[in-house]
Design an enzyme around this catalytic site. Structure first.
Site, PDB file in Angstrom:
ATOM      1  N   HIS A 160       0.833  -1.219   0.000  1.00 41.89           N
ATOM      2  CA  HIS A 160       0.000   0.000   0.000  1.00 41.89           C
ATOM      3  C   HIS A 160       0.861   1.260   0.000  1.00 41.89           C
ATOM      4  CE1 HIS A 160      -3.371  -2.664   1.125  1.00 41.89           C
ATOM      5  NE2 HIS A 160      -2.437  -3.268   1.841  1.00 41.89           N
ATOM      6  N   SER A 281      15.680  22.165 -15.765  1.00 45.70           N
ATOM      7  CA  SER A 281      14.464  22.923 -16.011  1.00 45.70           C
ATOM      8  C   SER A 281      14.851  24.254 -16.645  1.00 45.70           C
ATOM      9  CB  SER A 281      13.741  23.160 -14.684  1.00 45.70           C
ATOM     10  OG  SER A 281      12.950  24.314 -14.761  1.00 45.70           O
ATOM     11  N   LYS A 287      16.887  22.108 -10.642  1.00 45.18           N
ATOM     12  CA  LYS A 287      16.197  20.853 -10.965  1.00 45.18           C
ATOM     13  C   LYS A 287      17.033  19.853 -11.733  1.00 45.18           C
ATOM     14  CE  LYS A 287      11.964  20.375 -11.147  1.00 45.18           C
ATOM     15  NZ  LYS A 287      11.014  19.548 -10.467  1.00 45.18           N
ATOM     16  N   GLU A 294      10.573   8.807 -16.669  1.00 45.47           N
ATOM     17  CA  GLU A 294       9.189   9.255 -16.924  1.00 45.47           C
ATOM     18  C   GLU A 294       8.729   8.829 -18.313  1.00 45.47           C
ATOM     19  OE1 GLU A 294       8.458  13.480 -15.508  1.00 45.47           O
ATOM     20  OE2 GLU A 294      10.539  13.176 -14.951  1.00 45.47           O
TER      21      GLU A 294
END
Ligand code: ARG
Length: 464
Positions: A160, A281, A287, A294
């Site tokens: 979970h 970024s 970043k 992804e």
């Protein structure tokens, strides 16, 4: 009457096809990918026609040498593909006619593009499945070597997405080795099932020529010819099967990618992806985004999309061939390119990532991952049913939670306030080390078991 009518079936037509028909009908811009397999199949078919004395040897020779020349032309980018010739089959046949003249027309005796296209596609996919198997095996190899290096590093295992029990990092990597092993098994099954040759089914009904389908099947490396010509020309199960296996495989990779994304997040900080696999970024200077992971996660969507797309195309399609079936290729080609890319990127990405073992271990200080070990110890030590032990352990966790400390930080008095039968021996079972060491059941997370599993995985998947 117009001059430009279709060169293959112009006989019964009076007019040229509409220009817009070409836009919807032509498949050459994508099915040219099949040219090598189309030529292979045409050579096998021609040799069979010659052996069966359906065409003369001199014509067969001309056809075969012409086909070989075309293969070189396409290999060397010298071939001009013509969209008004619709597809790869007709582009090759019409070029053959330019090279050898009318004898080219004999090649298409006793076959149709309907059996031709499905033969080509099966041949092509057989090669792809072999490439894929090799690539997936390489990824398993990388995962197994990561498991070997990190076999004893403890980290939280989640259920979970909440800390459940301590596991070892080697055990984690081996979980993906298993998934990929099943994917390889499924691809192999798909290959075994598609390994029947449709060539000679002709348009749908078979043919009245005395062809030898066993011979062409053998020449092309299939197990045997297909058994029903109607089914042969309309069957795209093998494409659906491939797409569904690729979907499952990419879903596996997306789960792994998701974990890499989470683990490289500042709150986890379990791994650091190599700079080569991250991007910055345009606005936030600090970043470092895990784009590669992804995109592994994201591109899974287009593979599943291709599966659903083709299922929808084939649903309720009457026998036998209809042009709808031409829609099988783009999704399949895209899926093959995508899955190969996802496997390579996954492999390269993890080879170069940094593993932050300290943070993994420290994460085990939260979430009471040894609460189950405490219950297990109670079962063995004071001989009570597991359910009762579960409740006692839960009560002890509650005290630690209130005090914001580890289970092992509680005093024996505090522990005995819940059940006085508990003795000091309990502390040996509250540590992460003992927790993982004791999970020695077959397939379990203990370092000693993981070592055994690594050996087995090498044997089962890498044959070493
Ligand atoms: N390009 C076609 C396809 O991919 C080949 C078969 C064409 N057959 C036909 N009867 N028009 O399916």
């Amino acid at each position: 009457m117009s001059e430009n009518k279709n060169k293959i079936w112009g006989g019964r037509f009076e007019n040229n096809p509409s220009k817009i028909l070409e836009d919807i009908n032509s498949s050459i811009h994508f099915d040219k990918r099949l040219y090598k397999h189309d030529i292979l199949a045409s050579i096998a078919h021609t040799e069979m026609l010659q052996m069966q004395k359906i065409i003369e040897t001199k014509d067969a020779k001309k056809i075969i040498s012409g086909l070989k020349r075309i293969r070189k032309e396409i290999d060397n980018n010298e071939f001009v593909f013509n969209p008004s010739y619709e597809d790869i089959h007709m582009n090759i046949e019409l070029r053959l006619k330019e090279i050898i003249g009318d004898a080219a027309g004999k090649m298409h005796t006793a076959r149709s593009r309907n059996d031709q296209v499905v033969t080509d596609l099966k041949l092509w996919l057989k090669d792809i499945i072999n490439d894929l198997d090799y690539k997936i095996k390489q990824l398993q190899e990388t995962l197994i070597s990561l498991a070997e290096i990190n076999y004893a590093i403890p980290l939280p295992g989640y259920t979970h997405m909440q800390t459940a029990q301590a596991i070892t990092l080697g055990h984690y990597f081996l979980a993906y080795v298993e998934m990929l092993g099943r994917d390889r098994g499924r691809f192999k099954d798909c290959l075994d099932r598609l390994n029947e040759c449709p060539l000679g089914s002709a348009a749908l009904a078979g043919t009245s020529y005395p062809i030898d389908r066993k011979l062409t099947s053998k020449k092309l490396g299939f197990k045997n010819p297909t058994f029903n010509s109607l089914d042969s020309v309309s069957d795209r199960d093998f494409v659906l099967e491939f797409l569904s296996i690729a979907s499952i495989c990419s879903v596996h990779l997306s789960r792994f990618a998701e974990e890499m994304i989470l683990w490289s997040n500042q709150q986890f900080d379990f791994i650091k992806l190599n700079e080569k696999f991250t991007t910055g970024s345009s606005i936030m200077p600090q970043k470092r985004n895990p784009d590669s992971a992804e995109l592994i996660r994201g591109k899974t969507g287009r593979i599943i999309g291709s599966l659903v797309g083709l299922l929808t195309v084939i649903k309720a399609l009457p026998l036998a061939y209809s042009k709808d079936l031409q829609e099988d290729k783009e999704g399949l080609f895209d899926t093959v390119d995508t899955i190969l890319l996802l496997i390579s990127v996954s492999n390269e990405m993890i080879k170069e990532m940094e593993i932050n073992a300290k943070n993994m271990e420290e994460a085990l200080n939260k979430g009471f991952p040894t609460a189950t070990d405490l219950a297990d110890w109670l079962v063995g030590e004071i001989k009570i049913p597991f359910r009762e032990a579960h409740s006692i352990s839960g009560k002890i966790v509650k005290i630690a939670e209130k005090q914001n400390c580890l289970l092992s930080d509680l005093s024996i008095k505090q522990i005995q306030s819940i059940d006085e039968r508990i003795n000091k021996e309990v502390y040996n079972y509250l540590s992460i080390k003992s927790s993982i060491k004791l999970k020695r059941s077959f397939g379990g997370t203990s370092p000693s078991e993981v070592k055994k599993q690594i050996k087995l995985a090498k044997k089962r998947f890498l044959k070493i």
